[in-house]
Design a protein around this motif. Structure first.
Motif, PDB file in Angstrom:
ATOM      1  N   TYR A 210       0.815  -1.249  -0.066  1.00  0.00           N
ATOM      2  CA  TYR A 210       0.062   0.000   0.021  1.00  0.00           C
ATOM      3  C   TYR A 210       0.820   1.261  -0.145  1.00  0.00           C
ATOM      4  O   TYR A 210       0.507   2.329   0.488  1.00  0.00           O
ATOM      5  N   LYS A 211       2.026   1.055  -0.267  1.00  0.00           N
ATOM      6  CA  LYS A 211       3.068   2.272  -0.614  1.00  0.00           C
ATOM      7  C   LYS A 211       2.342   3.240  -1.473  1.00  0.00           C
ATOM      8  O   LYS A 211       1.959   3.369  -2.368  1.00  0.00           O
ATOM      9  N   GLY A 212       2.233   4.559  -0.621  1.00  0.00           N
ATOM     10  CA  GLY A 212       1.846   5.700  -1.265  1.00  0.00           C
ATOM     11  C   GLY A 212       0.272   5.959  -1.225  1.00  0.00           C
ATOM     12  O   GLY A 212      -0.242   6.667  -1.691  1.00  0.00           O
ATOM     13  N   ASN A 257      -2.882  -1.276  12.379  1.00  0.00           N
ATOM     14  CA  ASN A 257      -1.814  -0.923  13.127  1.00  0.00           C
ATOM     15  C   ASN A 257      -0.411  -1.918  13.563  1.00  0.00           C
ATOM     16  O   ASN A 257       0.599  -1.638  13.503  1.00  0.00           O
ATOM     17  N   SER A 258      -0.838  -3.291  13.164  1.00  0.00           N
ATOM     18  CA  SER A 258       0.024  -4.230  13.200  1.00  0.00           C
ATOM     19  C   SER A 258       0.666  -4.734  12.006  1.00  0.00           C
ATOM     20  O   SER A 258       1.456  -5.777  11.844  1.00  0.00           O
ATOM     21  N   SER A 259       0.080  -4.043  11.039  1.00  0.00           N
ATOM     22  CA  SER A 259       0.701  -4.500   9.605  1.00  0.00           C
ATOM     23  C   SER A 259       1.441  -3.361   8.952  1.00  0.00           C
ATOM     24  O   SER A 259       1.205  -3.024   7.754  1.00  0.00           O
ATOM     25  N   LYS A 260       2.322  -2.720   9.608  1.00  0.00           N
ATOM     26  CA  LYS A 260       3.162  -1.413   9.061  1.00  0.00           C
ATOM     27  C   LYS A 260       3.860  -1.671   7.890  1.00  0.00           C
ATOM     28  O   LYS A 260       4.231  -0.931   7.281  1.00  0.00           O
ATOM     29  N   ASN A 262       3.113  -3.028   5.228  1.00  0.00           N
ATOM     30  CA  ASN A 262       2.626  -2.793   3.881  1.00  0.00           C
ATOM     31  C   ASN A 262       2.724  -1.403   3.654  1.00  0.00           C
ATOM     32  O   ASN A 262       2.192  -1.147   2.468  1.00  0.00           O
ATOM     33  N   GLU A 263       2.905  -0.330   4.472  1.00  0.00           N
ATOM     34  CA  GLU A 263       3.500   0.877   4.115  1.00  0.00           C
ATOM     35  C   GLU A 263       2.196   1.810   3.883  1.00  0.00           C
ATOM     36  O   GLU A 263       2.165   2.901   3.244  1.00  0.00           O
ATOM     37  N   LEU A 264       0.964   1.360   4.326  1.00  0.00           N
ATOM     38  CA  LEU A 264      -0.112   2.154   4.187  1.00  0.00           C
ATOM     39  C   LEU A 264      -0.158   3.171   5.248  1.00  0.00           C
ATOM     40  O   LEU A 264       0.241   3.125   6.614  1.00  0.00           O
ATOM     41  N   SER A 265      -0.404   4.492   4.897  1.00  0.00           N
ATOM     42  CA  SER A 265      -0.723   5.662   5.825  1.00  0.00           C
ATOM     43  C   SER A 265      -2.019   5.306   6.453  1.00  0.00           C
ATOM     44  O   SER A 265      -2.898   5.695   5.850  1.00  0.00           O
ATOM     45  N   PHE A 266      -1.946   5.404   7.668  1.00  0.00           N
ATOM     46  CA  PHE A 266      -3.482   5.066   8.486  1.00  0.00           C
ATOM     47  C   PHE A 266      -3.383   5.759   9.719  1.00  0.00           C
ATOM     48  O   PHE A 266      -2.724   5.997  10.526  1.00  0.00           O
ATOM     49  N   GLU A 267      -4.504   6.325   9.845  1.00  0.00           N
ATOM     50  CA  GLU A 267      -5.121   7.238  10.877  1.00  0.00           C
ATOM     51  C   GLU A 267      -6.581   6.923  11.172  1.00  0.00           C
ATOM     52  O   GLU A 267      -7.332   6.779  10.572  1.00  0.00           O
TER      53      GLU A 267
END
Length: 416
Positions: A210-212, A257-260, A262-267
């Protein structure tokens, strides 16, 4: 002009943009009219589907300019909210965008739910449901191509959905991550079909790149239907159907939050005072600012400091241009034209001509079809007693715009 005046001018520039965004024609009977109605026939859905299009305030059909696009599910309800947030926050916090409201007032349950159920909470359920995959096909093969052919949009897409539409938004993230760059899932109904999407996501989220991409996800304050004071920690430990909605939301956020890797920016954000029916308003504002956090201007102090060199400013502008291109996937001007012009004009007033020319050069580079950019450069040359180049740039401004006032300026210079 002193440093305080520079800061004020930059702030006024943003305010000017917001003021422009808020204007309407004086002869209209309404304070605000949102969204132009359009429609298309869908072979996938076997029906006509209405959409509502809101173009950016600075859109000019004569210019070949395209914008990122936001698809808002339940558009007939939420398009005004998204439009208002966009009007106030565009420019400084989020980019100018085309907003597409997708109507879901018919067959909503059918299109937005992600699997088929025949009972719900122990009771028979006969309403048509579970065709999210088909609705996703409609988006990818019909709606998105329709919008991209007819309207000035790029392939940088954001999807916004609330409740069942929030469930669909997360379905798109999990199963169709290529369709969108950003996702706003507002109080999503992840309890659907005994948390089936959550279970599917467990196998996919950690192994997908999920980068970007960015996701904002929210939860409203109704975490227990009968115990309004239950805490989130108590919700996690509860096993009753009364907390299944909230527990599903919390579990999905913990999975992300436990799958960092994958590089998804998550809030994720909890709104304890909001109900399921009210949470969309603050979530849209917070969500758009969150997913476009990278868009906000950096190194503002460099623009505001008179001692910043041309080399340093050039580096800052090129950094921003490269950053925007990295996220959008295509070339984007580092600043809106009006900010480049204001900065150049202020530096001329400060007799910092090298900086002024740098800003005007950037304006010409990124806005080559803007007659004002050539006029600004002509004014620069007038200030530097170079009539030959001033005439040259006024001529180019006239060739672009056809504005006779430029011919008048040229004649005046020739007579001097």
């Amino acid at each position: 002009m002193n440093q305080i005046q520079i800061v004020v001018a930059i702030v006024m520039g943003f305010l000017l943009q917001q003021f422009t965004n808020g204007q309407t024609d004086s002869d209209l009977q309404f304070l605000q009219k949102v969204g132009t109605l359009d429609s298309l026939y869908s072979k996938t859905l076997n029906e006509y589907r209405e959409i509502y299009i809101q173009l950016p305030a600075d859109y000019n059909p004569a210019e070949d300019k395209k914008y990122p696009v936001v698809y808002v599910l339940d558009g007939e309800v939420f398009l005004p909210n998204v439009t208002n947030v966009h009007r106030f926050y565009s420019g400084g916090f989020i980019p100018e965008m085309v907003i597409v409201g997708v109507s879901n007032d018919k067959n909503r349950m059918r299109d937005l739910t992600t699997s088929t159920v025949t009972e719900m909470y122990g009771m028979p359920f006969k309403q048509q449901n579970g065709e999210a995959a088909n609705f996703s096909k409609f988006l990818e093969t019909e709606l998105i191509p329709f919008v991209e052919k007819k309207y000035p949009v790029t392939n940088f897409r954001t999807l916004i959905g609330h409740s069942y539409a929030g469930l669909f938004t997360l379905y798109s993230l999990v199963h169709q991550p290529h369709q969108f760059s950003n996702y706003l899932a507002i109080d999503p109904s992840l309890d659907w079909d005994n948390q089936k999407l959550l279970k599917e996501a467990t196998d996919k989220i950690s192994n997908t790149d999920y980068k970007g991409k960015a996701l904002f996800m929210s939860l409203g304050g109704q975490v227990h239907m009968q115990k309004p004071n239950m805490t989130l920690e108590e919700v996690k430990k509860d096993t009753t159907d009364f907390t299944l909605f909230a527990r599903s939301n919390l579990a999905f956020s913990e999975l992300l939050n436990s799958s960092k890797q994958n590089e998804l920016s998550f809030e994720w954000k909890f709104y304890p005072r909001e109900l399921h029916g009210t949470i969309a308003v603050p979530s849209i504002m917070d969500g758009l600012i969150s997913i476009f956090q990278w868009y906000q201007m950096e190194h503002v102090d460099a623009y505001n400091t008179p001692t910043t060199t041309v080399e340093e400013l050039t580096k800052v502008l090129r950094y921003r241009q490269n950053k925007l291109q990295t996220y959008f996937g295509y070339s984007v001007p580092p600043l809106p034209y009006f900010l480049l012009y204001i900065q150049g004009d202020m530096n001329m007033d400060m007799e910092q001509m090298d900086k002024a020319k740098m800003y005007f050069d950037f304006a010409l580079k990124y806005y080559p079809e803007n007659a004002d950019a050539y006029s600004a450069m002509a004014t620069y040359y007038i200030r530097n007693n170079d009539k030959e180049n001033a005439i040259k740039f006024f001529t180019q401004a006239f060739e672009i715009s056809g504005d006779d006032s430029y011919i008048k300026r040229i004649d005046e210079l020739k007579k001097e």
